[in-house]
Design an enzyme around this catalytic site. Sequence first.
Site, PDB file in Angstrom:
ATOM      1  N   ARG A   1      -6.375  10.309   0.470  1.00 47.30           N
ATOM      2  CA  ARG A   1      -6.220  10.852  -1.637  1.00 47.30           C
ATOM      3  C   ARG A   1      -7.230  10.895  -2.351  1.00 47.30           C
ATOM      4  NH1 ARG A   1      -2.554   6.500  -4.137  1.00 47.30           N
ATOM      5  NH2 ARG A   1      -3.386   5.717  -1.732  1.00 47.30           N
TER       6      ARG A   1
ATOM      7  N   HIS B   1       0.882  -1.068  -0.403  1.00 52.35           N
ATOM      8  CA  HIS B   1       0.353   0.148  -0.148  1.00 52.35           C
ATOM      9  C   HIS B   1       0.319   1.051  -0.054  1.00 52.35           C
ATOM     10  CE1 HIS B   1      -2.613   2.846   0.830  1.00 52.35           C
ATOM     11  NE2 HIS B   1      -3.493   2.094   0.695  1.00 52.35           N
TER      12      HIS B   1
END
Lengths: 533, 227
Positions: free
Chosen positions: A339, A319
């Site tokens: 994000r 990740h």
Amino acid sequence: MTYTPEMLENIKQVEATRSQRLHQTFPAMSLEERTKLLNTFHPDYIKESMREIRIGVEKGSRMPNELADVVEGRPHIGADFDLSQPEFETDVLIIGGGGAGASAALMAEEAGAKVTIVTKLRFGDANTMMAQGGIQAADRPNDSPAIHYLDVIGGGHFDNFPDLVEALVKDAPQVIAWLEQLGVMFDKTPDGTMMEEHGGGTSRKRMHSARDYSGAEIMRTLRDEVRNRPNITVIEFCPAVELVADKQGRVCGAVLMNLETERYFFTRAKVVILSTGGGGRLHYQGFPTTNHYGATADGIAMAYRLGAKLAFLDTMQYHPTGAAYPEQILGLLVTEKVRGLGAQPVNIKGEQFVYPLEPRDVEAAAFLRECKERHLGVVTPTGQHAVWLDTPMIDLLHEPGTIEKALPAMVRQYKRFNIDMTKVPILVYPTLHYQNGGIAINADCETNIPGLLVAGEASGGVHGRNRLMGNSLLDVCVFGRRAGLTAGRYYKDAKPGEPTLAHLETWKKQRDEAGISTPLRSPILLPDYSRKG
Amino acid sequence: MANQEELIPIYIMGKRYDVPASLTIMKAMEWAGYTLVRGVGCRGGFCGACATVYRIKDDPKLYFGLACQTVVKPEMYLGQIPFFPAKRASYDITKLEPIAATLFTTYPETLRCLGCGTCTKACPQELNVKGYMAAAMRGDITLVANMSFDCIMCGLCAARCPAEEPQYNIAILARRLYGRYLAPRSPHLAERVEEIQSGKFDAEIQNLKSLDFNALKERYSAREIEA
Ligand SMILES: Cc1cc2nc3c(=O)[nH]c(=O)nc-3n(C[C@H](O)[C@H](O)[C@H](O)COP(=O)(O)OP(=O)(O)OC[C@H]3O[C@@H](n4cnc5c(N)ncnc54)[C@H](O)[C@@H]3O)c2cc1C
Ligand code: SF4
Ligand code: SF4
Ligand code: FES
């Protein structure tokens, strides 16, 4: 435990470019650019980090060294283990109490089966509980399962098993409706419309969430429902260590270990569902991980010795945004939703260097390049590399208070270490997150071994070589349910014969012939973090 | 890193160990040589397996936290509550009504809450547990659901409650009632489920499945990305 003076100084750079970045996003890469970046910087492409497996049906295929060691390991018990007195019998034995196991249990029970879930830690102490960001389903008018299909298969580098992708995207809206009927509280606008965001690699906004406790909300609801069902028994702290088949090779139970007394015992079943999840705690290449304590790839090791086919275990998901600072939370997840809501990754000059929502492998590789090749990352006092993730942007892009409302778990996590992520950016670096591949299954969750079904992170094929965020919670519900339904059809006619551990003789012979004498006990069950001496 | 660092004394179930000052309680126990089986799960603050009670020397106060999220302090006396036998009712969610009486009949003890607030002080998620219990006593299911949403079911509130309330089990009942019955329904979701069941997308997906690698890649690259 706040930032060091150097970091605080550097944050000024990030702040200086913020207002200009608010209206400007770094362009996404072409497929060619992605490939080039991955080949140079993604951890999967580091040759020495993987090796060929030396024995078994997938002999010659590659996987991370640490996983290969476990897969080739020495079983807990020998072929002479006494199977004559099963401790209990059940129609459907489910190994693993995460989202996939719980979903399977509910469907199998509805089909009339007597179900037993055995789990290594507590029921629900699982990766499912930790998922924050959300779950995908193409239910908005501008979206469709076909568009979802394209996103999944492109994200997976076009290697996914098409039947599995079809099942995933077509079951998705129904799974959301099912979860809602069970009482899951999805984020909605006052008129009931689901609030849906982008995730890495999505072309439509289809990420459903329950604040940033999406997995926890799903897991605790499924767990509560399982506990309400009289025909499901849950046995905690009793991991499986070996699968048992009859003479025809049909799986008919498992040997379990009481984790506290270390006593081994046999349990019989008409069909077995393996839902043991991933293997982040094997710490491939020394990476920290987001995974729960029991994520040690047990299911892969057990199924493989019995001859199960595997798929895509040469690709792991790192990740891009693991916490890189403070040290106490190293490797823990900073959800992609950060994000998704608009926070940009930036380097020490306060510049963007990558589109914020590339597929995860690409995004992670870009972070590694920024730090290792361009040397534009932060280095923390413990030598950990990192880039900034500009979280305060979120409130500026939406409205004040958005971060606290949408990301309470994240805010709380940082607040515990005196960092207010609504005001200052945070430091992130790739962390080992997800097992893209696993035991090969078909759309009914069947493996090449009769009587053995697999669902969830332990399975392989649906995500190809790279899973997109939000497709895994979906996977565990879709295929957990499917496994439960298959088991529900299957158990009625299954008449398993006499149980045997003959495969362990074969396994021992193969190990001897290949000259493998490693003492590593497999499955390892728990990582060893205790300091010796 | 941990080796050169300053060591501080902590007491694990009464026994003294000197551990690096920067570690979380969980990592400090491992540093002290423990192999954890109970009292550990996600290691990330989500599962509630690592509920911990502690006291600091010469301080009469009891403190509460998650072992995986709390940094050790000098002279800390640690005890863990990895399992708490709070009452849990069994029910069929499809047969319940989302009304106050459901809370009271499923958990009659709800009405015994004294409003003392001990639970709130114990909650490692800093939830207003007393507040959601007050909402439960008023039968306000929506409020209980929202106020308790971040509960990780660690059991510390129940462990401390003089009225023997299973707060977190009452809370999940309220959340499930809210999610199933009270939350506004999403019209587009129901429509889409029907469309799929009627086979609306089958042909298109069959077509995608039949494409070769290059054709599929082209379709993928040509996707329009929603802004
Ligand atoms: C921090 C984090 C965040 C995530 N965020 C998202 C997200 O936002 N969206 C998304 O879609 N996905 C997300 N994921 C991925 C997703 O949560 C998992 O892939 C998925 O939940 C796996 O479910 P599972 O049921 O297959 O396995 P798990 O939920 O991990 O459950 C596995 C179970 O098996 C048990 N077990 C293991 N070995 C044995 C054994 N030998 N015997 C018996 N039991 C055993 C374990 O104890 C556990 O109960 C995230 C994952 C993590 C770690
Ligand atoms: S501790 Fe118990 S009695 Fe006191 S406020 Fe909380 S629930 Fe009520
Ligand atoms: S409300 Fe109770 S069970 Fe929930 S997190 Fe707080 S103390 Fe733990
Ligand atoms: S181990 Fe899960 S909350 Fe601490």
